[in-house]
Motif scaffolding. Structure first.
Motif, PDB file in Angstrom:
ATOM      1  N   SER A  57      31.544  39.865  26.505  1.00 23.91           N
ATOM      2  CA  SER A  57      31.916  40.442  25.447  1.00 23.91           C
ATOM      3  C   SER A  57      31.739  39.657  24.093  1.00 23.91           C
ATOM      4  O   SER A  57      31.164  40.275  22.869  1.00 23.91           O
ATOM      5  CB  SER A  57      33.487  40.473  25.302  1.00 23.91           C
ATOM      6  N   ALA A  58      31.547  38.233  24.159  1.00 30.11           N
ATOM      7  CA  ALA A  58      31.137  37.559  22.984  1.00 30.11           C
ATOM      8  C   ALA A  58      29.694  37.779  22.591  1.00 30.11           C
ATOM      9  O   ALA A  58      29.257  37.833  21.391  1.00 30.11           O
ATOM     10  CB  ALA A  58      31.440  35.855  23.334  1.00 30.11           C
ATOM     11  N   LEU A  59      28.953  37.822  23.602  1.00 29.92           N
ATOM     12  CA  LEU A  59      27.414  38.092  23.483  1.00 29.92           C
ATOM     13  C   LEU A  59      27.030  39.335  22.804  1.00 29.92           C
ATOM     14  O   LEU A  59      26.187  39.644  22.202  1.00 29.92           O
ATOM     15  CB  LEU A  59      27.024  38.013  24.838  1.00 29.92           C
ATOM     16  N   THR A  60      27.976  40.556  23.181  1.00 33.82           N
ATOM     17  CA  THR A  60      27.937  41.698  22.820  1.00 33.82           C
ATOM     18  C   THR A  60      28.009  41.801  21.110  1.00 33.82           C
ATOM     19  O   THR A  60      27.139  42.192  20.390  1.00 33.82           O
ATOM     20  CB  THR A  60      28.898  42.818  23.238  1.00 33.82           C
ATOM     21  N   TYR A  61      29.059  41.079  20.828  1.00 33.89           N
ATOM     22  CA  TYR A  61      29.212  41.034  19.204  1.00 33.89           C
ATOM     23  C   TYR A  61      28.295  40.032  18.559  1.00 33.89           C
ATOM     24  O   TYR A  61      28.010  40.475  17.410  1.00 33.89           O
ATOM     25  CB  TYR A  61      30.740  40.389  18.968  1.00 33.89           C
ATOM     26  N   PHE A  62      27.935  39.035  19.107  1.00 36.41           N
ATOM     27  CA  PHE A  62      26.744  38.211  18.539  1.00 36.41           C
ATOM     28  C   PHE A  62      25.465  38.895  18.399  1.00 36.41           C
ATOM     29  O   PHE A  62      24.979  38.736  17.145  1.00 36.41           O
ATOM     30  CB  PHE A  62      26.605  36.804  19.496  1.00 36.41           C
ATOM     31  N   LEU A  63      25.038  39.711  19.310  1.00 35.93           N
ATOM     32  CA  LEU A  63      23.890  40.425  19.331  1.00 35.93           C
ATOM     33  C   LEU A  63      23.935  41.670  18.289  1.00 35.93           C
ATOM     34  O   LEU A  63      23.116  41.623  17.434  1.00 35.93           O
ATOM     35  CB  LEU A  63      23.742  41.125  20.654  1.00 35.93           C
ATOM     36  N   LYS A  64      25.252  42.071  18.133  1.00 33.66           N
ATOM     37  CA  LYS A  64      25.570  43.335  16.951  1.00 33.66           C
ATOM     38  C   LYS A  64      25.376  42.747  15.933  1.00 33.66           C
ATOM     39  O   LYS A  64      24.791  43.403  14.904  1.00 33.66           O
ATOM     40  CB  LYS A  64      27.156  43.681  17.424  1.00 33.66           C
ATOM     41  N   ILE A  65      25.875  41.420  15.424  1.00 30.48           N
ATOM     42  CA  ILE A  65      25.536  40.973  14.023  1.00 30.48           C
ATOM     43  C   ILE A  65      24.354  40.012  13.868  1.00 30.48           C
ATOM     44  O   ILE A  65      24.218  39.537  12.649  1.00 30.48           O
ATOM     45  CB  ILE A  65      26.751  40.136  13.757  1.00 30.48           C
ATOM     46  N   GLY A  66      23.788  39.923  14.958  1.00 29.80           N
ATOM     47  CA  GLY A  66      22.560  39.333  14.884  1.00 29.80           C
ATOM     48  C   GLY A  66      22.627  37.678  14.581  1.00 29.80           C
ATOM     49  O   GLY A  66      21.632  37.135  13.877  1.00 29.80           O
ATOM     50  N   ASP A  67      23.519  37.267  15.049  1.00 33.37           N
ATOM     51  CA  ASP A  67      23.873  35.750  15.292  1.00 33.37           C
ATOM     52  C   ASP A  67      23.200  34.950  16.409  1.00 33.37           C
ATOM     53  O   ASP A  67      23.994  34.882  17.564  1.00 33.37           O
ATOM     54  CB  ASP A  67      25.415  35.586  15.122  1.00 33.37           C
TER      55      ASP A  67
END
Length: 424
Positions: free
Chosen positions: A44-54
């Motif tokens: 879940s964390a990875l999904t959001y980090f990928l979404k914002i390009g972090d």
């Protein structure tokens, strides 16, 4: 605390906060041996980090997932550690690189590649020292001590582990204290310092219960078995071994179910991750298309503006050329009139000169005729005088008369030459 952070981040629609909250929850679940829940939180964390390009957040999660898999799937664990290291190198981020080195050291230590592990641990310690990260310096020192223990360099291992244990207690690093105690207990048993081993096991069990780490508790019970077996307390050692067997039986079933669920979750999450990555790529592609179209439209407008400006300039130039042509035509007409007038003047002057030349020619002939008479007379008188056929006095008088006549004719000619009217 992480769950509170997650709720607040969701309320604020703060994607980075959501991602970091999920990552922290995953870490807590990992330490509580909740592998299924932990992997869900990490993805879940990875999904959001990928979404914002972090990418930094992505690398931290890759390190966390690598740690989760290091006991069950070596290849997948190594893959995630290398992904984190690649991001760290690309971003020149010492913190990410140091963490990846530490985790790679743990990986090779598990695989019995102690020299390779030692290299990564020393590299991580050096970077953590540059970053002044005291907690991870302790972790690196602890792991280096464990490697030296495995390499049978016991004096150096004891020194490093004892120092790391002391500093871990000062910073309330309970998991580190328990792990170090386990290695120290094994070291003391190996060197026949059995009382020290007993005290260390007792202390390690206290810290293991504080952090509720079932695996560490099981390992300390097994160390109790080894200690009592070394003391030749076989009945007591058998009791510890039986307890280990019971724990392994229960934990084995639980671990099998957990690993099966983890495998299913892993495949599901990876599928979702691939979908998310594709969505991110699609969004990036749409953004590229949008900005490409916007750029093309902008360039088209610029071209139109340039064309309009060019038409205006051409129109102004044409107007100026027309005006210039009119002026040139007017000047040409004036020149034609002047040339025509000059031609008339030249023709008139030419005719006048022709008339004058004719009259001058006629007058010249006339004067020549008038002068030649007296000159001929003079020549005749001179011939007569030479032959003595005329009286000298009479000859002189007649010559004087001829000279006077010539003089009168010359004066007359001079007057006529200076009198333009007489010529005309």
């Amino acid at each position: 605390m992480a769950n509170k952070a997650l709720a607040l981040a969701i309320k604020l629609n703060y994607d980075k906060g959501i991602a970091e909250a999920y990552r922290t929850i995953g870490i807590g679940q990992y330490y509580l041996n909740m592998s299924e829940e932990s992997i869900n939180s990490y993805f879940s964390a990875l999904t959001y980090f990928l979404k914002i390009g972090d990418e930094r957040g992505e690398a931290r999660v890759d390190n966390n997932i690598g740690n989760l898999y290091k006991d069950d799937d070596y290849d997948r664990s190594l893959d995630y550690f290398n992904k984190a290291l690649a991001i760290g190198n690309r971003l020149s981020d010492k913190s990410i690189i140091a963490s990846a080195y530490l985790n790679l050291g743990n990986f090779y230590s598990k695989k019995q590649g102690f020299n390779e592990a030692l290299k990564y641990y020393n590299d991580s310690k050096s970077l953590f020292s540059d970053l002044k990260d005291s907690v991870n310096i302790i972790q690196s020192s602890r792991n280096i001590g464990v490697v030296y223990f495995k390499l049978n360099q016991l004096d150096l291992a004891e020194k490093l582990l004892t120092d790391a244990n002391k500093r871990s207690k000062e910073r309330d690093l309970n998991e580190s204290v328990a792990s170090i105690d386990l290695t120290l207990a094994e070291l003391y048993i190996k060197t026949n310092q059995l009382d020290k081993a007993e005290n260390t096991v007792a202390e390690g069990l206290i810290y293991s219960n504080i952090i509720k780490d079932k695996k560490l508790i099981r390992d300390f019970i097994y160390t109790d078995y080894e200690l009592e077996y070394k003391r030749k307390n076989y009945l007591k050692s058998l009791g510890y071994l039986k307890e280990v067997y019971l724990r392994d039986s229960v934990d084995g079933k639980t671990n099998f179910t957990s690993q099966l669920n983890l495998f299913l979750i892993k495949n599901k999450q990876e599928a979702e991750q691939r979908i998310n990555e594709l969505n991110v790529q699609r969004i990036q592609y749409e953004n590229v298309r949008f900005w490409g179209a916007a750029t093309a439209a902008g360039l088209f407008l610029v071209v139109i503006a340039l064309l309009v400006n060019n038409v205006k300039r051409k129109s102004n130039t044409n107007a100026q050329l027309t005006q210039l042509n009119s002026e040139v035509s007017r000047q040409k007409d004036n020149l034609d009139r002047v040339n025509h007038h000059l031609e008339e003047i030249i023709d008139e002057r030419t005719k006048d000169l022709q008339i004058k030349n004719k009259k001058l020619s006629e007058y010249s002939s006339y004067l020549s005729h008038q002068i030649r008479g007296p000159i001929a007379t003079l020549k005749g008188l001179m011939n007569l005088e030479k032959e003595g056929l005329v009286d000298k006095k009479e000859c002189i008088n007649m010559m004087d008369k001829c000279v006077s006549e010539i003089d009168e004719k010359i004066i007359e000619m001079s007057d006529m030459m200076h009198d333009s009217k007489s010529i005309l």
